[in-house]
Design an enzyme around this catalytic site. Sequence first.
Site, mmCIF file in Angstrom:
data_model
loop_
_atom_site.group_PDB
_atom_site.id
_atom_site.type_symbol
_atom_site.label_atom_id
_atom_site.label_comp_id
_atom_site.label_asym_id
_atom_site.label_seq_id
_atom_site.Cartn_x
_atom_site.Cartn_y
_atom_site.Cartn_z
ATOM 1 N N PHE A 116 -93.010 55.591 -26.547
ATOM 2 C CA PHE A 116 -92.254 55.738 -25.309
ATOM 3 C C PHE A 116 -90.787 55.480 -25.615
ATOM 4 O O PHE A 116 -90.453 54.795 -26.580
ATOM 5 C CB PHE A 116 -92.749 54.741 -24.249
ATOM 6 C CG PHE A 116 -93.285 55.386 -23.004
ATOM 7 C CD1 PHE A 116 -94.498 56.053 -23.023
ATOM 8 C CD2 PHE A 116 -92.596 55.325 -21.809
ATOM 9 C CE1 PHE A 116 -95.011 56.632 -21.871
ATOM 10 C CE2 PHE A 116 -93.086 55.897 -20.649
ATOM 11 C CZ PHE A 116 -94.301 56.570 -20.686
ATOM 12 N N GLN A 236 -81.598 53.675 -11.952
ATOM 13 C CA GLN A 236 -81.995 54.545 -13.059
ATOM 14 C C GLN A 236 -82.341 55.960 -12.603
ATOM 15 O O GLN A 236 -83.074 56.148 -11.630
ATOM 16 C CB GLN A 236 -83.227 53.962 -13.764
ATOM 17 C CG GLN A 236 -83.687 54.791 -14.945
ATOM 18 C CD GLN A 236 -84.753 54.074 -15.746
ATOM 19 O OE1 GLN A 236 -85.935 54.154 -15.429
ATOM 20 N NE2 GLN A 236 -84.333 53.344 -16.763
ATOM 21 N N HIS A 238 -84.354 58.977 -14.022
ATOM 22 C CA HIS A 238 -85.304 59.384 -15.059
ATOM 23 C C HIS A 238 -84.909 60.774 -15.536
ATOM 24 O O HIS A 238 -84.617 61.659 -14.723
ATOM 25 C CB HIS A 238 -86.725 59.400 -14.492
ATOM 26 C CG HIS A 238 -87.792 59.515 -15.526
ATOM 27 N ND1 HIS A 238 -87.990 60.662 -16.265
ATOM 28 C CD2 HIS A 238 -88.723 58.618 -15.955
ATOM 29 C CE1 HIS A 238 -89.008 60.465 -17.101
ATOM 30 N NE2 HIS A 238 -89.463 59.234 -16.938
ATOM 31 N N LEU A 248 -91.925 63.447 -10.878
ATOM 32 C CA LEU A 248 -91.762 62.922 -12.230
ATOM 33 C C LEU A 248 -92.633 63.644 -13.251
ATOM 34 O O LEU A 248 -93.807 63.922 -13.011
ATOM 35 C CB LEU A 248 -92.120 61.437 -12.241
ATOM 36 C CG LEU A 248 -91.623 60.658 -13.449
ATOM 37 C CD1 LEU A 248 -90.108 60.607 -13.461
ATOM 38 C CD2 LEU A 248 -92.194 59.252 -13.431
ATOM 39 N N GLU A 251 -92.519 60.243 -19.289
ATOM 40 C CA GLU A 251 -92.011 60.101 -20.642
ATOM 41 C C GLU A 251 -93.136 60.249 -21.662
ATOM 42 O O GLU A 251 -92.901 60.535 -22.834
ATOM 43 C CB GLU A 251 -91.385 58.713 -20.758
ATOM 44 C CG GLU A 251 -90.253 58.590 -21.724
ATOM 45 C CD GLU A 251 -89.439 57.344 -21.401
ATOM 46 O OE1 GLU A 251 -89.400 56.463 -22.257
ATOM 47 O OE2 GLU A 251 -88.864 57.259 -20.303
ATOM 48 N N ARG A 282 -83.758 55.876 -21.327
ATOM 49 C CA ARG A 282 -83.636 56.857 -20.241
ATOM 50 C C ARG A 282 -82.190 57.156 -19.867
ATOM 51 O O ARG A 282 -81.860 58.292 -19.532
ATOM 52 C CB ARG A 282 -84.406 56.349 -19.018
ATOM 53 C CG ARG A 282 -85.906 56.422 -19.232
ATOM 54 C CD ARG A 282 -86.681 55.830 -18.088
ATOM 55 N NE ARG A 282 -88.110 56.028 -18.318
ATOM 56 C CZ ARG A 282 -89.051 55.561 -17.510
ATOM 57 N NH1 ARG A 282 -88.714 54.871 -16.434
ATOM 58 N NH2 ARG A 282 -90.324 55.774 -17.767
ATOM 59 N N HIS A 369 -84.860 57.385 -9.796
ATOM 60 C CA HIS A 369 -86.208 56.919 -10.123
ATOM 61 C C HIS A 369 -86.459 55.448 -9.847
ATOM 62 O O HIS A 369 -87.484 55.092 -9.289
ATOM 63 C CB HIS A 369 -86.466 57.213 -11.606
ATOM 64 C CG HIS A 369 -87.812 56.820 -12.095
ATOM 65 N ND1 HIS A 369 -88.974 57.298 -11.526
ATOM 66 C CD2 HIS A 369 -88.200 55.992 -13.095
ATOM 67 C CE1 HIS A 369 -90.019 56.793 -12.166
ATOM 68 N NE2 HIS A 369 -89.572 55.983 -13.114
ATOM 69 N N ARG A 411 -83.770 50.196 -17.445
ATOM 70 C CA ARG A 411 -85.162 49.812 -17.724
ATOM 71 C C ARG A 411 -85.792 50.729 -18.758
ATOM 72 O O ARG A 411 -85.623 51.944 -18.691
ATOM 73 C CB ARG A 411 -85.988 49.859 -16.431
ATOM 74 C CG ARG A 411 -87.468 49.555 -16.672
ATOM 75 C CD ARG A 411 -88.247 49.535 -15.392
ATOM 76 N NE ARG A 411 -88.380 50.825 -14.751
ATOM 77 C CZ ARG A 411 -89.208 51.800 -15.145
ATOM 78 N NH1 ARG A 411 -89.942 51.656 -16.240
ATOM 79 N NH2 ARG A 411 -89.280 52.924 -14.457
#
Length: 597
Positions: A116, A236, A238, A248, A251, A282, A369, A411
């Site tokens: 990730f 954030q 994404h 979404l 990831e 991200r 996100h 994050r």
Amino acid sequence: MKTHQYDVVVVGAGGAGLMAALYASQRARTAVISKLYPTRSHTGAAQGGIGAALGNMEEDHPEWHTYDTVKGSDYLGDQDAIEFMCYQAPDIVYELEHMGLPFSRTPEGLIAQRPFGGHTNNITGKPVRRACYAADRTGHMILQTLYQQGIKHGLTFYDEFQMLDLIMVNGKAAGVVALEIATGEIHIFHAKAVILATGGWGRVWEITSNAFTLTGDGAAIVLRKGLPLEDMEFYQFHPTGIYKLGILITEGVRGEGGVLINDKGERFMERYAPTVKDLASRDVVSRAIYIEIREGRGINGQRYVYLDVRPETVNKYAAIDGRTRPDGSPYVVTAEELLAKLPDIIDFCRTYLGIDPVTEPIPVQPTAHYAMGGIPTNIKAEVLADEKGTVVPGLYAAGETACVSVHGANRLGTNSLLDIVVFGKQAGIHAAEYAEGADFEPLPDDAADFARAQLEAILNSQGSERIADIATEMKRVMMDHVGVFRTAEGMQQALDKIRELKARFKYIHIDDRGKTFNTELLSAWELGNLLDLAEVTTISALARTESRGAHSREDYPKRDDENWLKHTLAWMHPDGQVELRYKPVVITKYQPKERVY
């Protein structure tokens, strides 16, 4: 008006709320209030995995996870809280497994793990397999598992009850005021301790992965009670939301080998993150996509790029990168494997785009996100009243609505699911412990008056403004000027517009004057929350004259540790003025340095 009494009241039935309720109920009489049926909570939308250094697929350590999280936070995360979370991670993943969570498995029967963004082998700098997953519906499985445990242990649920206000008596939390959506009746939940687990506020922005229910209710209510919110400028985006829709694309697609491609057919992340490429953090990937689009390399000149997970593309770049399987053999995937590991993503694309990701690339763009900021708390999930760390007795917060701060300025993927279970558990334990030694504060006669007044102001408004128009203008200006890239000029435009919209909000008109399931009334009330949070976000962002993590200013492109290695705290006073104060970041062992991926 109905009154209920419990030792602990949990508001929100997502992963954080359910985990908190499970632990609180072991020692205290506990109720869960949710504006939704619990399994409709937004935790269910989390796809790719929960981070934990189990080391099932290759060498990994909680210390590596800690460092990656600190680095990913652009050194704004509090390192004591980050270390606590990352060292708790393996045990809490096994706890979820023992509750019955059906993780995907290795051939040997271990919990499977995938790479990730931002998670690395701290020696080689290359991606490490740290995300424990259940296909691409990990959040859904966590939510279902915890809800089943709640039913098993006899938790009391008040489903479809909208929290409207927090009751404070003598500086202590004493309960909440809620609206029963089905009847329009006001209920008071008298409690010794209150846990807020109400989620985020992505509906501030035009393109978002967030459900319509994520309107920042808990954070906005806390703000109105004279308490601060922390680090609101850090929101954030994404990198991979479905073009125009924002839904979404996990990831995990890139974790399985998917790559980002521009209009020239280039795998462009090699320019921005030479070592980890498509698996950079991200904020890095979102900015890279925006730059490609702005410089004319969006697909057919449009505002999107391709995420390519076709087996031939994955296998081509896996060979170029020298990627291998855990046994050392070359990494080669088939369409059948992708379908098994990413069934929901493939279904989303077929349903919403009419394409099959196994044979066609996916059009993606950054999508609002996740809130890194929120209600300030400590490691025990106790809410903090000021920059000195003063605890608000009886009040706790966990999950996206809270700011511990383990995410800092950005994050890492998989850490949100980890955050909700680790700090949801802490909230439940400590709220129950507090309730055991506390008495019920006497309820004031006017406990429900403020909540009633808010609803009546909306119902009795004689204006002509429509909530949809105000919401649309808010989302557009926030997307344009308080999004991935920011400037003082643009943010000032956004702030002026938000203040104009707040003035117009006083003159809204709704058509439904009934009591039963008046969702128009609730939507109007929620819009008030979003406007307050949009204003605080913009003011906090305007004041921070640097770029750090998700806060990327084109007029201040450098990170400024000398002046800005600190958390923002924002208060909204009764006259509407926003006050900012600051507190230091907790640094234990990792001194700030340049982030390189």
